[in-house]
Design a protein around this motif. Structure first.
Motif, PDB file in Angstrom:
ATOM      1  N   VAL A  38       0.850  -1.194   0.000  1.00  0.00           N
ATOM      2  CA  VAL A  38       0.000   0.000   0.000  1.00  0.00           C
ATOM      3  C   VAL A  38       0.881   1.238   0.000  1.00  0.00           C
ATOM      4  O   VAL A  38       2.043   1.207   0.427  1.00  0.00           O
ATOM      5  N   ALA A  39       0.301   2.328  -0.515  1.00  0.00           N
ATOM      6  CA  ALA A  39       0.948   3.636  -0.509  1.00  0.00           C
ATOM      7  C   ALA A  39      -0.124   4.684  -0.301  1.00  0.00           C
ATOM      8  O   ALA A  39      -1.317   4.417  -0.444  1.00  0.00           O
ATOM      9  N   LEU A  69       6.457   4.902   2.108  1.00  0.00           N
ATOM     10  CA  LEU A  69       6.262   6.309   2.456  1.00  0.00           C
ATOM     11  C   LEU A  69       7.643   6.938   2.648  1.00  0.00           C
ATOM     12  O   LEU A  69       8.661   6.240   2.622  1.00  0.00           O
ATOM     13  N   THR A  70       7.685   8.246   2.855  1.00  0.00           N
ATOM     14  CA  THR A  70       8.965   8.877   3.140  1.00  0.00           C
ATOM     15  C   THR A  70       9.556   8.284   4.418  1.00  0.00           C
ATOM     16  O   THR A  70       8.843   8.027   5.390  1.00  0.00           O
ATOM     17  N   ALA A  71      10.860   8.107   4.399  1.00  0.00           N
ATOM     18  CA  ALA A  71      11.542   7.423   5.501  1.00  0.00           C
ATOM     19  C   ALA A  71      11.374   8.152   6.824  1.00  0.00           C
ATOM     20  O   ALA A  71      11.107   7.525   7.862  1.00  0.00           O
ATOM     21  N   ILE A  72      11.502   9.469   6.801  1.00  0.00           N
ATOM     22  CA  ILE A  72      11.452  10.208   8.055  1.00  0.00           C
ATOM     23  C   ILE A  72      10.057  10.151   8.673  1.00  0.00           C
ATOM     24  O   ILE A  72       9.907  10.155   9.900  1.00  0.00           O
ATOM     25  N   SER A  73       9.014  10.039   7.834  1.00  0.00           N
ATOM     26  CA  SER A  73       7.655   9.906   8.354  1.00  0.00           C
ATOM     27  C   SER A  73       7.450   8.544   9.019  1.00  0.00           C
ATOM     28  O   SER A  73       6.877   8.453  10.103  1.00  0.00           O
ATOM     29  N   LEU A  74       7.896   7.500   8.348  1.00  0.00           N
ATOM     30  CA  LEU A  74       7.735   6.166   8.923  1.00  0.00           C
ATOM     31  C   LEU A  74       8.496   6.043  10.232  1.00  0.00           C
ATOM     32  O   LEU A  74       8.001   5.439  11.194  1.00  0.00           O
ATOM     33  N   GLU A  75       9.692   6.592  10.294  1.00  0.00           N
ATOM     34  CA  GLU A  75      10.463   6.538  11.538  1.00  0.00           C
ATOM     35  C   GLU A  75       9.741   7.280  12.652  1.00  0.00           C
ATOM     36  O   GLU A  75       9.680   6.808  13.792  1.00  0.00           O
ATOM     37  N   VAL A 107       3.977  10.517  -4.050  1.00  0.00           N
ATOM     38  CA  VAL A 107       4.979  10.193  -5.068  1.00  0.00           C
ATOM     39  C   VAL A 107       5.316   8.711  -5.063  1.00  0.00           C
ATOM     40  O   VAL A 107       5.606   8.130  -6.119  1.00  0.00           O
ATOM     41  N   GLU A 108       5.261   8.061  -3.901  1.00  0.00           N
ATOM     42  CA  GLU A 108       5.584   6.635  -3.844  1.00  0.00           C
ATOM     43  C   GLU A 108       4.605   5.814  -4.685  1.00  0.00           C
ATOM     44  O   GLU A 108       4.998   4.873  -5.370  1.00  0.00           O
ATOM     45  N   SER A 109       3.335   6.192  -4.653  1.00  0.00           N
ATOM     46  CA  SER A 109       2.344   5.499  -5.468  1.00  0.00           C
ATOM     47  C   SER A 109       2.621   5.706  -6.953  1.00  0.00           C
ATOM     48  O   SER A 109       2.551   4.764  -7.752  1.00  0.00           O
ATOM     49  N   GLY A 110       2.976   6.936  -7.326  1.00  0.00           N
ATOM     50  CA  GLY A 110       3.302   7.215  -8.723  1.00  0.00           C
ATOM     51  C   GLY A 110       4.518   6.460  -9.201  1.00  0.00           C
ATOM     52  O   GLY A 110       4.548   5.941 -10.331  1.00  0.00           O
TER      53      GLY A 110
END
Length: 322
Positions: A186-187, A227-233, A192-195
């Protein structure tokens, strides 16, 4: 301005406006059925600062009027740490909110109202419809988005990561590893990850919020959330049974504030103050509190115009792989 900004917890939209926004958002993949209420029924504080949608335009134009109303400004945020979200105290917070408050309130003197939009796909359509003047959500500058919104100059560079089961049993490192894997991915819808995954031919579903993506993996409904790395962290790095993979740069991804495409004056005001913050080092001081470092600062010389108009692969080669 030294006073705290009023908070509108939900989006002050009528039922009709919500239908318009839903039609505008590109939610092309409906397989991931999110059960959560996306904020349509969230109670909104009445502060009298509703955005003028140009009902009294002398020319009779029904389109939303671009630009802030005198000294009042409405900003939309999206609930994704560490960019912008509503804190436990009910107040807006995050790296981009700190920057927005410093520039729009303290430096330019606007009276700011901050609203939360719980659906990522509604951020730009909502601005186009006149419900807010600025989007402060760390939105990456892309060619498609530039066709609908104007962007301030680059602020933060992002990398990508995956949220997976603890131990990363599939050994996932980049999107390449997802191409032949039999995994439920999922994204965030419209992200942008989905794109990128669409471009790479990777089957995946979409969710409306970062919290939904985390819940999908945590609840076993998905194997991977990109997702963006900093968000997931920030949002899931300490969750039991889950792991955030090492970050990687698939393509140059740079976030900025988004503006109505016709609001040149506000954009120019913002960019002038942003340049001063960047050159003085005050920008980094503002966002360090939320986990950003010198590594996330944009490359010298990179502009929003380049990100809107030039080939992403060439920019990636020039600014990342060089």
């Amino acid at each position: 301005m030294d006073s705290k900004t009023p908070l509108m917890r939900g989006v002050a939209l009528s039922a009709a406006a919500l239908l318009v926004l839903t039609a505008c958002g590109d939610n092309g993949d409906d397989d991931a059925d999110v059960d959560e209420d996306n904020g349509a029924d969230v109670e909104t504080e009445d502060n009298g600062d509703d955005v003028d949608t140009d009902d009294e335009d002398a020319d009779g134009d029904d389109d939303a009027e671009a630009g802030a109303d005198d000294d009042e400004l409405t900003i939309a945020l999206f609930g994704e740490e560490p960019y912008s979200w509503i804190g436990d105290d009910g107040e807006p917070t995050g790296a981009t909110i700190a920057v927005a408050e410093e520039i729009f309130e303290n430096r330019l003197g606007y009276e700011v109202t901050i609203e939360e939009e719980p659906n990522w796909d509604n951020l730009i359509p909502g601005m186009s419809a006149g419900h807010w003047d600025v989007v402060s959500a760390g939105m990456s500058i892309t060619e498609d988005r530039c066709a609908e919104a104007a962007f301030g100059e680059p602020e933060l560079v992002y990398t990508t990561a995956f949220l997976v089961e603890e131990g990363n049993p599939e050994g996932l490192e980049t999107f390449e590893d997802l191409q032949d894997a039999d995994l439920d991915v999922v994204a965030l819808s419209g992200a942008v990850e989905s794109g990128w995954m669409e471009d790479e031919g990777i089957d995946h579903d979409t969710v409306d919020s970062a919290d939904d993506g985390i819940d999908f993996v945590d609840g076993g409904r998905a194997d991977v959330f990109a997702l963006t790395a900093i968000s997931l962290e920030a949002m899931a790095g300490d969750m039991d049974g889950l792991e955030v993979t090492d970050s990687f740069a698939h393509e140059l991804s740079v976030g900025a504030h988004a503006f109505h495409p016709e609001d040149d004056e506000l954009l120019e005001e913002f960019n002038a103050e942003l340049e001063d913050l960047m050159e003085s080092g005050e920008y980094l001081e503002l966002v360090e509190e939320f986990g950003f470092t010198e590594d996330e600062m944009p490359p010298s010389g990179l502009t929003a115009q380049e990100l809107c108009e030039e080939d992403p692969a060439e920019l990636t080669e020039e600014y990342i792989e060089d």
